[in-house]
Scaffold this motif. Structure first.
Motif, mmCIF file in Angstrom:
data_model
loop_
_atom_site.group_PDB
_atom_site.id
_atom_site.type_symbol
_atom_site.label_atom_id
_atom_site.label_comp_id
_atom_site.label_asym_id
_atom_site.label_seq_id
_atom_site.Cartn_x
_atom_site.Cartn_y
_atom_site.Cartn_z
ATOM 1 N N ILE A 1 78.832 -15.668 58.735
ATOM 2 C CA ILE A 1 78.501 -16.754 59.660
ATOM 3 C C ILE A 1 78.350 -16.137 61.047
ATOM 4 O O ILE A 1 79.298 -15.558 61.589
ATOM 5 C CB ILE A 1 79.599 -17.838 59.672
ATOM 6 C CG1 ILE A 1 79.778 -18.435 58.270
ATOM 7 C CG2 ILE A 1 79.271 -18.930 60.697
ATOM 8 C CD1 ILE A 1 81.013 -19.323 58.135
ATOM 9 N N VAL A 2 77.154 -16.237 61.613
ATOM 10 C CA VAL A 2 76.884 -15.644 62.921
ATOM 11 C C VAL A 2 76.547 -16.755 63.904
ATOM 12 O O VAL A 2 75.589 -17.510 63.691
ATOM 13 C CB VAL A 2 75.711 -14.647 62.849
ATOM 14 C CG1 VAL A 2 75.464 -14.033 64.223
ATOM 15 C CG2 VAL A 2 75.972 -13.569 61.802
ATOM 16 N N HIS A 3 77.336 -16.872 64.985
ATOM 17 C CA HIS A 3 76.970 -17.811 66.048
ATOM 18 C C HIS A 3 75.938 -17.120 66.931
ATOM 19 O O HIS A 3 76.213 -16.101 67.566
ATOM 20 C CB HIS A 3 78.186 -18.228 66.881
ATOM 21 C CG HIS A 3 77.826 -19.214 67.945
ATOM 22 N ND1 HIS A 3 77.887 -18.918 69.290
ATOM 23 C CD2 HIS A 3 77.371 -20.490 67.858
ATOM 24 C CE1 HIS A 3 77.492 -19.967 69.985
ATOM 25 N NE2 HIS A 3 77.183 -20.929 69.142
ATOM 26 N N THR A 4 74.731 -17.673 66.977
ATOM 27 C CA THR A 4 73.614 -17.003 67.636
ATOM 28 C C THR A 4 73.380 -17.433 69.069
ATOM 29 O O THR A 4 72.663 -16.756 69.815
ATOM 30 C CB THR A 4 72.324 -17.259 66.840
ATOM 31 O OG1 THR A 4 72.127 -18.666 66.716
ATOM 32 C CG2 THR A 4 72.412 -16.629 65.446
ATOM 33 N N GLY A 5 73.961 -18.584 69.482
ATOM 34 C CA GLY A 5 73.723 -19.092 70.820
ATOM 35 C C GLY A 5 73.536 -20.591 70.811
ATOM 36 O O GLY A 5 74.041 -21.286 69.923
ATOM 37 N N PRO A 6 72.790 -21.142 71.773
ATOM 38 C CA PRO A 6 72.586 -22.592 71.854
ATOM 39 C C PRO A 6 71.790 -23.130 70.672
ATOM 40 O O PRO A 6 71.205 -22.372 69.899
ATOM 41 C CB PRO A 6 71.812 -22.771 73.173
ATOM 42 C CG PRO A 6 71.952 -21.493 73.905
ATOM 43 C CD PRO A 6 72.150 -20.417 72.884
ATOM 44 N N LEU A 7 71.755 -24.457 70.569
ATOM 45 C CA LEU A 7 71.010 -25.112 69.514
ATOM 46 C C LEU A 7 69.566 -24.606 69.481
ATOM 47 O O LEU A 7 68.905 -24.542 70.511
ATOM 48 C CB LEU A 7 71.018 -26.625 69.737
ATOM 49 C CG LEU A 7 70.351 -27.469 68.647
ATOM 50 C CD1 LEU A 7 71.133 -27.393 67.353
ATOM 51 C CD2 LEU A 7 70.203 -28.920 69.100
ATOM 52 N N GLY A 8 69.100 -24.261 68.304
ATOM 53 C CA GLY A 8 67.758 -23.731 68.115
ATOM 54 C C GLY A 8 67.722 -22.230 67.958
ATOM 55 O O GLY A 8 66.773 -21.689 67.352
ATOM 56 N N ASP A 9 68.731 -21.528 68.460
ATOM 57 C CA ASP A 9 68.722 -20.067 68.364
ATOM 58 C C ASP A 9 68.938 -19.591 66.929
ATOM 59 O O ASP A 9 68.452 -18.523 66.544
ATOM 60 C CB ASP A 9 69.789 -19.462 69.286
ATOM 61 C CG ASP A 9 69.352 -19.423 70.738
ATOM 62 O OD1 ASP A 9 68.316 -20.034 71.067
ATOM 63 O OD2 ASP A 9 70.054 -18.790 71.555
ATOM 64 N N GLY A 10 69.667 -20.368 66.129
ATOM 65 C CA GLY A 10 69.809 -20.022 64.720
ATOM 66 C C GLY A 10 68.469 -20.033 64.017
ATOM 67 O O GLY A 10 68.134 -19.133 63.238
ATOM 68 N N MET A 11 67.670 -21.070 64.314
ATOM 69 C CA MET A 11 66.330 -21.171 63.730
ATOM 70 C C MET A 11 65.451 -19.998 64.166
ATOM 71 O O MET A 11 64.714 -19.422 63.352
ATOM 72 C CB MET A 11 65.656 -22.477 64.152
ATOM 73 C CG MET A 11 66.346 -23.731 63.713
ATOM 74 S SD MET A 11 66.214 -23.988 61.942
ATOM 75 C CE MET A 11 66.969 -25.614 61.791
ATOM 76 N N ALA A 12 65.520 -19.650 65.443
ATOM 77 C CA ALA A 12 64.692 -18.550 65.954
ATOM 78 C C ALA A 12 65.056 -17.237 65.279
ATOM 79 O O ALA A 12 64.184 -16.464 64.868
ATOM 80 C CB ALA A 12 64.827 -18.446 67.466
ATOM 81 N N CYS A 13 66.361 -16.979 65.150
ATOM 82 C CA CYS A 13 66.796 -15.747 64.477
ATOM 83 C C CYS A 13 66.346 -15.737 63.024
ATOM 84 O O CYS A 13 65.914 -14.698 62.506
ATOM 85 C CB CYS A 13 68.312 -15.609 64.562
ATOM 86 S SG CYS A 13 68.937 -15.130 66.184
ATOM 87 N N LYS A 14 66.442 -16.895 62.352
ATOM 88 C CA LYS A 14 66.028 -16.956 60.948
ATOM 89 C C LYS A 14 64.527 -16.707 60.805
ATOM 90 O O LYS A 14 64.083 -16.020 59.879
ATOM 91 C CB LYS A 14 66.387 -18.318 60.364
ATOM 92 C CG LYS A 14 65.919 -18.542 58.917
ATOM 93 C CD LYS A 14 66.602 -17.589 57.961
ATOM 94 C CE LYS A 14 66.012 -17.663 56.548
ATOM 95 N NZ LYS A 14 66.081 -18.996 55.944
ATOM 96 N N LEU A 15 63.732 -17.268 61.696
ATOM 97 C CA LEU A 15 62.288 -17.062 61.611
ATOM 98 C C LEU A 15 61.925 -15.594 61.812
ATOM 99 O O LEU A 15 61.039 -15.057 61.125
ATOM 100 C CB LEU A 15 61.565 -17.938 62.631
ATOM 101 C CG LEU A 15 61.499 -19.423 62.282
ATOM 102 C CD1 LEU A 15 60.990 -20.219 63.482
ATOM 103 C CD2 LEU A 15 60.608 -19.665 61.071
ATOM 104 N N ILE A 16 62.591 -14.932 62.745
ATOM 105 C CA ILE A 16 62.331 -13.508 62.954
ATOM 106 C C ILE A 16 62.761 -12.710 61.726
ATOM 107 O O ILE A 16 62.043 -11.822 61.244
ATOM 108 C CB ILE A 16 63.035 -13.013 64.230
ATOM 109 C CG1 ILE A 16 62.360 -13.627 65.454
ATOM 110 C CG2 ILE A 16 63.013 -11.489 64.314
ATOM 111 C CD1 ILE A 16 63.100 -13.414 66.748
ATOM 112 N N ASN A 17 63.934 -13.039 61.201
ATOM 113 C CA ASN A 17 64.399 -12.403 59.970
ATOM 114 C C ASN A 17 63.387 -12.593 58.840
ATOM 115 O O ASN A 17 63.044 -11.655 58.108
ATOM 116 C CB ASN A 17 65.754 -13.000 59.573
ATOM 117 C CG ASN A 17 66.266 -12.463 58.244
ATOM 118 O OD1 ASN A 17 66.880 -11.402 58.199
ATOM 119 N ND2 ASN A 17 66.037 -13.198 57.168
ATOM 120 N N ASN A 18 62.880 -13.827 58.688
ATOM 121 C CA ASN A 18 61.950 -14.106 57.598
ATOM 122 C C ASN A 18 60.598 -13.447 57.808
ATOM 123 O O ASN A 18 59.951 -13.045 56.844
ATOM 124 C CB ASN A 18 61.786 -15.618 57.424
ATOM 125 C CG ASN A 18 62.951 -16.222 56.680
ATOM 126 O OD1 ASN A 18 64.021 -15.622 56.581
ATOM 127 N ND2 ASN A 18 62.764 -17.424 56.158
#
Length: 303
Positions: free
Chosen positions: A163-180
């Motif tokens: 479980i990685v806290h990435t930052g404010p709301l939306g940053d999880g999505m951004a990290c996932k899109l880059i990962n994908n």
């Protein structure tokens, strides 16, 4: 919330969501789910003790925390705010956790709309595959308030070992899109290369040895070669249609901030073409065979 386990709602119990929901239920959380045209995962969860809600309003009224794992942000918005929407039935202080891989801007808009209703939101897209979802060993990248994350962490722990806290709301999505983009883009590159090798008449077992011994080796290469050499696409149950959607979403995200998306668009066009030819539900490891078909030859039979 009280000391009792919070009541959990789960919307989207498909390839990834079923495993996550199953593990939440196994940990003793009261679970309410929404039905889907694919009845198998729904019936399985009901058989394990979940309750199936008749509509979103019923699910919202029965839940303290609601998880979403749907194809797009539009699907999430419709489930929250459409007819029989979930949001209107949630109590102030409830938490929405969106595990959809989606546009971060839309996630932030949804979060702002929920905040006006006194409802909190986290984005927590999922990493790895349906195999890890069933095993309870997914990864998840969480955007939003740290205190809200800590409140739901015990639930996330039931299905994710990272479980990685990435930052404010939306940053999880951004990290996932880059990962994908990296993982799906890599799959497109590998698939095109393997299709070319097959067209050249190379021994694909020998190619496997060559790549496995060098810097081009990767987990994605090994997953794809399981299908190429043995016809096994089960190690990555990621449909072509989802891969195409994620690449399109990533490219829009990059272009929105003025970054380049040349490679993402090229990879996305490959996936979109294969999808348009009727292979939307095929899993990503079959891509070398689907690309070979574009050149009117085949690597192995495709069921």
């Amino acid at each position: 919330m009280t000391d009792a386990k919070p009541r959990v709602g789960y919307v989207g119990v498909g390839l990834m969501g079923h495993g996550a929901a199953k593990n939440i239920l196994a940990a003793g959380y009261p679970l309410t789910i929404l039905g889907h045209r694919n009845r198998h995962p729904v019936d399985d969860l009901v058989g394990r003790g979940a309750t199936e809600a008749a509509n979103g309003t019923e699910l919202g009224a029965a839940s303290d925390v609601v998880f979403f794992c749907l194809p797009t942000a539009d699907n999430v918005e419709a489930a929250l705010f459409g007819p029989d929407g979930i949001a209107a039935a949630l109590k102030p202080g409830a938490i929405v956790v969106d595990s959809t891989t989606a546009d971060p801007a839309m996630t932030r808009q949804t979060g702002a709309r929920l905040a006006e209703m006194g409802i909190r939101m986290l984005d927590a897209p999922l990493g790895r595959s349906p195999n890890e979802a069933e095993a309870g060993t997914l990864s998840t990248y969480v955007g939003g308030d740290v205190a809200d994350l800590e409140e739901v962490r015990p639930i996330l722990d039931t299905y994710a070992d990272t479980i990685v806290h990435t930052g404010p709301l939306g940053d999880g999505m951004a990290c996932k899109l880059i990962n994908n983009f990296i993982s799906i883009g890599t799959s497109a590159l590998i698939s095109e290369a393997v299709a070319t090798a097959a067209r050249l008449g190379l021994d694909l077992e020998k190619l496997h040895e060559v790549i496995s011994a060098g810097g081009a080796n990767s987990p994605m290469f090994q997953i794809i070669m399981e299908w190429v050499l043995r016809g096994d696409d089960s190690r990555l149950k990621g449909p072509v249609r989802i891969a195409a959607k994620d690449l399109r979403t990533y490219a829009r995200l990059a272009e929105t901030v003025g970054a380049t998306a040349f490679i993402a668009n090229a990879c996305g066009q490959t996936y979109s073409l294969v999808e348009a030819r009727g292979h939307a539900e095929r899993y990503m490891p079959v891509m070398p065979g689907l690309i070979a078909e574009l050149g009117n030859f085949k690597i192995r039979d495709i069921d």
